[in-house]
Motif scaffolding. Structure first.
Motif, mmCIF file in Angstrom:
data_model
loop_
_atom_site.group_PDB
_atom_site.id
_atom_site.type_symbol
_atom_site.label_atom_id
_atom_site.label_comp_id
_atom_site.label_asym_id
_atom_site.label_seq_id
_atom_site.Cartn_x
_atom_site.Cartn_y
_atom_site.Cartn_z
ATOM 1 N N ASP A 108 -1.341 25.630 -8.347
ATOM 2 C CA ASP A 108 -1.133 24.187 -8.421
ATOM 3 C C ASP A 108 -2.128 23.477 -7.518
ATOM 4 O O ASP A 108 -2.412 23.936 -6.406
ATOM 5 N N ARG A 109 -2.661 22.368 -8.003
ATOM 6 C CA ARG A 109 -3.576 21.563 -7.206
ATOM 7 C C ARG A 109 -3.053 20.131 -7.192
ATOM 8 O O ARG A 109 -2.735 19.560 -8.234
ATOM 9 N N THR A 110 -2.956 19.548 -6.003
ATOM 10 C CA THR A 110 -2.471 18.184 -5.832
ATOM 11 C C THR A 110 -3.631 17.285 -5.435
ATOM 12 O O THR A 110 -4.416 17.627 -4.557
ATOM 13 N N GLU A 111 -3.715 16.143 -6.084
ATOM 14 C CA GLU A 111 -4.713 15.129 -5.761
ATOM 15 C C GLU A 111 -3.966 13.899 -5.242
ATOM 16 O O GLU A 111 -2.988 13.460 -5.843
ATOM 17 N N TRP A 112 -4.416 13.342 -4.103
ATOM 18 C CA TRP A 112 -3.772 12.168 -3.514
ATOM 19 C C TRP A 112 -4.588 10.923 -3.804
ATOM 20 O O TRP A 112 -5.825 10.946 -3.750
ATOM 21 N N HIS A 113 -3.898 9.835 -4.104
ATOM 22 C CA HIS A 113 -4.536 8.570 -4.460
ATOM 23 C C HIS A 113 -3.965 7.454 -3.581
ATOM 24 O O HIS A 113 -2.770 7.416 -3.321
ATOM 25 N N ARG A 114 -4.839 6.542 -3.169
ATOM 26 C CA ARG A 114 -4.416 5.349 -2.434
ATOM 27 C C ARG A 114 -4.209 4.235 -3.450
ATOM 28 O O ARG A 114 -5.098 3.954 -4.260
ATOM 29 N N ILE A 115 -3.047 3.572 -3.374
ATOM 30 C CA ILE A 115 -2.709 2.503 -4.302
ATOM 31 C C ILE A 115 -2.537 1.209 -3.512
ATOM 32 O O ILE A 115 -1.884 1.200 -2.466
ATOM 33 N N VAL A 116 -3.123 0.118 -4.008
ATOM 34 C CA VAL A 116 -2.935 -1.214 -3.423
ATOM 35 C C VAL A 116 -2.382 -2.118 -4.521
ATOM 36 O O VAL A 116 -2.793 -2.037 -5.675
ATOM 37 N N ALA A 143 -19.987 2.212 12.793
ATOM 38 C CA ALA A 143 -20.417 3.002 11.635
ATOM 39 C C ALA A 143 -19.870 2.380 10.356
ATOM 40 O O ALA A 143 -18.757 1.859 10.329
ATOM 41 N N LYS A 144 -20.666 2.434 9.315
ATOM 42 C CA LYS A 144 -20.240 1.882 8.036
ATOM 43 C C LYS A 144 -19.310 2.884 7.351
ATOM 44 O O LYS A 144 -19.625 4.070 7.246
ATOM 45 N N ARG A 145 -18.154 2.413 6.906
ATOM 46 C CA ARG A 145 -17.146 3.248 6.250
ATOM 47 C C ARG A 145 -16.806 2.635 4.899
ATOM 48 O O ARG A 145 -17.006 1.439 4.692
ATOM 49 N N SER A 146 -16.286 3.455 3.994
ATOM 50 C CA SER A 146 -15.839 2.925 2.710
ATOM 51 C C SER A 146 -14.705 3.785 2.175
ATOM 52 O O SER A 146 -14.524 4.931 2.596
ATOM 53 N N THR A 147 -13.943 3.219 1.273
ATOM 54 C CA THR A 147 -12.861 3.943 0.618
ATOM 55 C C THR A 147 -12.711 3.412 -0.797
ATOM 56 O O THR A 147 -13.074 2.268 -1.075
ATOM 57 N N THR A 148 -12.210 4.253 -1.671
ATOM 58 C CA THR A 148 -11.941 3.853 -3.044
ATOM 59 C C THR A 148 -10.441 3.938 -3.270
ATOM 60 O O THR A 148 -9.812 4.925 -2.900
ATOM 61 N N GLU A 149 -9.881 2.883 -3.846
ATOM 62 C CA GLU A 149 -8.441 2.783 -4.072
ATOM 63 C C GLU A 149 -8.186 2.365 -5.514
ATOM 64 O O GLU A 149 -9.090 1.888 -6.192
ATOM 65 N N ILE A 150 -6.955 2.528 -5.945
ATOM 66 C CA ILE A 150 -6.538 2.024 -7.244
ATOM 67 C C ILE A 150 -5.815 0.712 -7.012
ATOM 68 O O ILE A 150 -4.849 0.658 -6.257
ATOM 69 N N GLU A 151 -6.300 -0.356 -7.619
ATOM 70 C CA GLU A 151 -5.619 -1.648 -7.574
ATOM 71 C C GLU A 151 -4.691 -1.684 -8.787
ATOM 72 O O GLU A 151 -5.143 -1.785 -9.927
ATOM 73 N N ASN A 178 0.853 -1.188 0.000
ATOM 74 C CA ASN A 178 0.000 0.000 0.000
ATOM 75 C C ASN A 178 0.883 1.230 0.000
ATOM 76 O O ASN A 178 1.890 1.267 0.709
ATOM 77 N N PHE A 179 0.503 2.231 -0.791
ATOM 78 C CA PHE A 179 1.199 3.514 -0.766
ATOM 79 C C PHE A 179 0.280 4.596 -1.296
ATOM 80 O O PHE A 179 -0.785 4.301 -1.846
ATOM 81 N N THR A 180 0.682 5.832 -1.085
ATOM 82 C CA THR A 180 -0.058 6.958 -1.633
ATOM 83 C C THR A 180 0.741 7.561 -2.775
ATOM 84 O O THR A 180 1.970 7.451 -2.820
#
Length: 159
Positions: free
Chosen positions: A53-61, A97-105, A34-36
């Motif tokens: 400048d605008r930075t977007e962070w992504h979670r990678i698995v 509580a129900k939680r969710s996240t979206t990642e890039i596989e 896992n990394f960002t």
């Protein structure tokens, strides 16, 4: 039944926010990393002639042999090209509580530029054939819940 007219594909070019965290799953012995990753874009305002400048962070698995590739060659600040697909997963937090996240596989990762202590040349590519067993190792998913990922996911459970 799978819709043949759909596509789940992500292509990102950006820099790692941190060194990948690697784990080996005890039940299967499979590696997962896992990394960002940050992607930047420059916005231009015509009326003020200013740029921002605008930075977007992504979670990678990353799964299997590609996770081991990440452990060996990736480090914070490294510029990489990641190709993969979006995955959303859900769980219940400690408070119920129900939680969710979206990642890039990630399915392939290409090293684009050098960095500190690199031992792999530019253009080195890691990849693997998608493994049908990968989702079995992944925490349970609930397709009925969408997630936005990103900020506010501090309590995302570790893998």
């Amino acid at each position: 039944m799978r819709d043949r007219n759909s596509l789940n594909r992500v292509i990102l070019l950006g820099r790692l926010g941190r060194k990948p965290e690697i784990r080996v799953l005890p039940q299967s012995g499979r590696s997962v990393a896992n990394f960002t990753m940050a992607t930047d874009e420059r916005l231009y305002n015509k009326t003020t002639n200013e740029t921002k400048d605008r930075t977007e962070w992504h979670r990678i698995v990353v799964w299997g042999p590609l996770a081991e590739f990440c452990e060996k060659y990736l480090d914070k600040g490294r510029l990489v090209l990641v190709e993969g697909k979006l995955r959303t997963r859900s769980w219940q937090d400690r408070d119920g509580a129900k939680r969710s996240t979206t990642e890039i596989e990630a399915q392939t990762i290409t090293l684009v530029s050098g960095g500190r202590g690199d031992s792999a040349p530019e253009g080195t590519r890691g990849g693997y054939a998608p493994d049908p067993e990968a989702p079995a190792d992944f925490p349970a998913e609930d397709d009925s819940v969408g997630g936005a990922g990103g900020e506010g996911d501090d309590d995302v459970p570790p893998f």
